[in-house]
Design a protein around this motif. Sequence first.
Motif, short mmCIF file in Angstrom:
data_model
loop_
_atom_site.label_atom_id
_atom_site.label_comp_id
_atom_site.label_asym_id
_atom_site.label_seq_id
_atom_site.Cartn_x
_atom_site.Cartn_y
_atom_site.Cartn_z
N ALA A 139 0.92 -1.33 0.23
CA ALA A 139 0.18 -0.04 -0.07
C ALA A 139 0.93 1.34 -0.04
CB ALA A 139 -0.96 -0.12 0.91
N LYS A 140 2.07 1.14 0.64
CA LYS A 140 2.91 2.25 0.70
C LYS A 140 3.82 2.32 -0.43
CE LYS A 140 2.57 2.15 5.82
NZ LYS A 140 3.61 1.82 6.92
N ASP A 141 3.96 1.16 -1.17
CA ASP A 141 5.09 1.07 -2.27
C ASP A 141 4.57 1.99 -3.63
OD1 ASP A 141 6.84 0.28 -4.20
OD2 ASP A 141 6.88 -1.59 -3.57
N ASP A 142 5.40 2.74 -3.83
CA ASP A 142 5.14 3.70 -4.99
C ASP A 142 5.24 3.04 -6.38
OD1 ASP A 142 4.71 6.10 -3.27
OD2 ASP A 142 6.70 6.71 -3.39
N GLY A 143 5.99 1.91 -6.54
CA GLY A 143 6.17 1.20 -7.61
C GLY A 143 5.01 0.34 -8.10
N ARG A 144 4.70 0.02 -9.43
CA ARG A 144 3.69 -0.73 -9.68
C ARG A 144 3.98 -2.16 -9.63
NH1 ARG A 144 3.60 -2.52 -15.09
NH2 ARG A 144 5.20 -1.55 -16.42
N ILE A 145 2.94 -3.09 -9.46
CA ILE A 145 3.14 -4.31 -9.32
C ILE A 145 3.50 -5.02 -10.86
CG2 ILE A 145 2.25 -6.58 -8.58
CD1 ILE A 145 0.84 -5.23 -6.41
N ALA A 263 3.96 -35.01 -3.92
CA ALA A 263 4.47 -35.69 -2.68
C ALA A 263 5.30 -34.69 -1.96
CB ALA A 263 5.58 -36.90 -3.29
N GLY A 264 5.35 -34.79 -0.68
CA GLY A 264 6.21 -34.17 0.27
C GLY A 264 5.64 -32.76 0.56
N HIS A 265 4.82 -32.35 -0.09
CA HIS A 265 4.09 -30.81 0.36
C HIS A 265 3.00 -31.03 0.98
CE1 HIS A 265 6.88 -28.59 -2.33
NE2 HIS A 265 6.75 -29.55 -3.25
N LYS A 266 3.18 -30.74 2.48
CA LYS A 266 2.08 -31.01 3.33
C LYS A 266 0.83 -29.96 3.36
CE LYS A 266 3.84 -34.72 4.29
NZ LYS A 266 3.48 -35.98 3.67
N ASN A 267 1.18 -28.65 3.21
CA ASN A 267 0.18 -27.67 3.18
C ASN A 267 1.13 -26.47 2.73
OD1 ASN A 267 -2.45 -26.88 3.37
ND2 ASN A 267 -1.84 -25.94 5.31
N GLN A 268 1.56 -26.44 1.55
CA GLN A 268 2.38 -25.27 1.16
C GLN A 268 1.86 -24.31 0.35
OE1 GLN A 268 5.85 -25.44 -1.66
NE2 GLN A 268 6.86 -25.39 0.02
N LEU A 269 1.69 -23.14 0.73
CA LEU A 269 1.37 -21.90 -0.24
C LEU A 269 2.33 -21.05 -0.31
CD1 LEU A 269 -1.95 -19.70 -0.06
CD2 LEU A 269 0.36 -18.77 -0.27
N LYS A 270 2.66 -20.78 -1.56
CA LYS A 270 3.69 -19.57 -1.87
C LYS A 270 3.55 -18.58 -2.91
CE LYS A 270 7.96 -21.52 -2.63
NZ LYS A 270 8.94 -22.38 -3.25
N TYR A 271 3.91 -17.37 -2.37
CA TYR A 271 3.90 -16.27 -3.53
C TYR A 271 4.98 -15.35 -3.64
CZ TYR A 271 2.90 -13.25 0.38
OH TYR A 271 2.78 -12.30 1.70
N ASP A 272 5.25 -14.87 -4.83
CA ASP A 272 6.38 -13.82 -5.21
C ASP A 272 5.63 -12.73 -5.91
OD1 ASP A 272 8.82 -12.76 -5.96
OD2 ASP A 272 9.78 -14.57 -5.88
N ILE A 273 5.57 -11.51 -5.21
CA ILE A 273 5.11 -10.44 -5.59
C ILE A 273 6.32 -9.44 -6.16
CG2 ILE A 273 3.69 -8.61 -5.33
CD1 ILE A 273 2.34 -10.30 -3.02
N ALA A 274 6.21 -9.14 -7.44
CA ALA A 274 7.45 -8.41 -8.18
C ALA A 274 6.89 -7.11 -8.25
CB ALA A 274 8.09 -8.92 -9.26
N THR A 275 7.53 -6.08 -7.67
CA THR A 275 7.18 -4.71 -7.98
C THR A 275 8.50 -3.83 -8.47
OG1 THR A 275 7.67 -3.61 -5.54
CG2 THR A 275 5.80 -4.93 -5.99
N GLN A 276 8.17 -2.70 -8.74
CA GLN A 276 9.20 -1.90 -9.34
C GLN A 276 10.46 -1.81 -8.24
OE1 GLN A 276 9.31 0.10 -12.39
NE2 GLN A 276 11.50 0.19 -11.80
N SER A 277 10.18 -1.81 -6.80
CA SER A 277 10.93 -1.31 -5.98
C SER A 277 11.59 -2.58 -5.16
CB SER A 277 10.60 -0.26 -5.02
OG SER A 277 9.39 -0.83 -4.29
N ALA A 278 10.86 -3.71 -5.29
CA ALA A 278 11.28 -4.95 -4.44
C ALA A 278 10.32 -5.97 -4.97
CB ALA A 278 10.96 -4.55 -2.89
N ALA A 279 10.81 -7.35 -4.44
CA ALA A 279 10.12 -8.41 -4.60
C ALA A 279 9.70 -9.07 -3.27
CB ALA A 279 10.81 -9.48 -5.42
N TYR A 280 8.79 -9.52 -3.00
CA TYR A 280 8.21 -10.09 -1.61
C TYR A 280 7.70 -11.61 -1.92
CZ TYR A 280 8.02 -5.04 -0.74
OH TYR A 280 8.10 -3.88 -0.53
N GLU A 281 8.74 -12.47 -0.99
CA GLU A 281 8.43 -13.76 -1.22
C GLU A 281 8.25 -14.51 -0.07
OE1 GLU A 281 10.99 -18.03 -2.66
OE2 GLU A 281 11.80 -15.88 -3.02
#
Length: 383
Positions: A139-145, A263-281
């Motif tokens: 919400a505070k990030d000026d860069g677009r997603i 197999a082996g993934h018991k309950n795994q949600l992942k995301y990687d959000i790439a913006t102009q200023s940073a990426a959040y994983e």
Amino acid sequence: MYDSITVAVAGAGFIGPVHVEGLRRLGIRVKGLLGKDLEESTSACKQLNLEHPYATFEDLLADEEIDAVHLAVPNVLHYSMVKKSLAAGKHVMCEKPLAMTSEQSAELVELARKSNLKTAVNYNLRFYPINLNVRDRLAKDDGRIFSVTGSYQQDWLLYDTDYNWRVLADQGGALRAVSDIGTHWLDLIHFVTGLEAEAILADLTTVHPQRKRPLGEVSSFTNDSEKEQATETIDITTDDCASILFKFKGGAKGQLFVSQVAAGHKNQLKYDIATQSAAYEWNSERPNELHIGRRGDLNQVLMKDPGLMTGTAAPFVNYPGGHNEGFPDTFKQCFRSFYNAILGDTSAGESLYANFEDGHRELILCDAILESHEKQAWVRIKE
């Protein structure tokens, strides 16, 4: 704070007792529970030390002490039970999906608006502190997603001998892996980014077109040693895994892979959000860590710490840094947001829980995913 509220839970399977625990941790009185019959209700109440087993849903709704109902029952029951709960004047916390079809969920949205009652869908993954923090950061990030990629993978339906009511289209809906766990990812991404999908391309796979159903029901996440019993072979039409591409309004792109046979993934949600200023994983199996990627600076790993959490996340962090908060805590915090709204106290400045409109949005997306798979083409989201 919550001593004026009394709640009943419908559902004695895996999730129903999780609701009971989360409510009790907040100090909310849980009077009783409804199972599939009085015998199951009585057994569950004894195990959970609840005072009142209900024989029928009508008995539960007729209890004048009950202010709110939590629905942790098979998907096919959500629509009718929500309607009955609202008609009885009860606030409703419903497990996802809100209904079997978007036509049903649209009706429930309208009924909720007219009822003057609080209604919610239990998309609890919003309430990991890290996800609330990412929402504030974006919400505070000026860069677009630019893009959002991710997955939700489990392995509890890996074998053709794995069975649960969720694999049946008439009990869980035409979609299964997408509806059961994929909608958690869809809701979470909308919640943290604010992005709205405008078009979808989906490919669904049923890995096991036939499964062996035990002659006698089994619970979710049953141990392999408990499955050795007589079976019958049944046809399966619901998805075991899915690959989905998204076009979001504003130009961002998205990609999601969902599987209940990984197999082996018991309950795994992942995301990687790439913006102009940073990426959040973020990875739900390491829920107290956020990887922050930078181009011209050091990468960072943020550990969940109330001393570093401000804004939206602050009221929903209850343990010091180094003291992990996990899956059960998300239920407690989701219910905190819901009952704060019921009591008129939204100290975080807003109601953060998913409402019926959010639940309806996920079913509209599911409609588009199914249509796209059937047509093997891009499908635009209906407004």
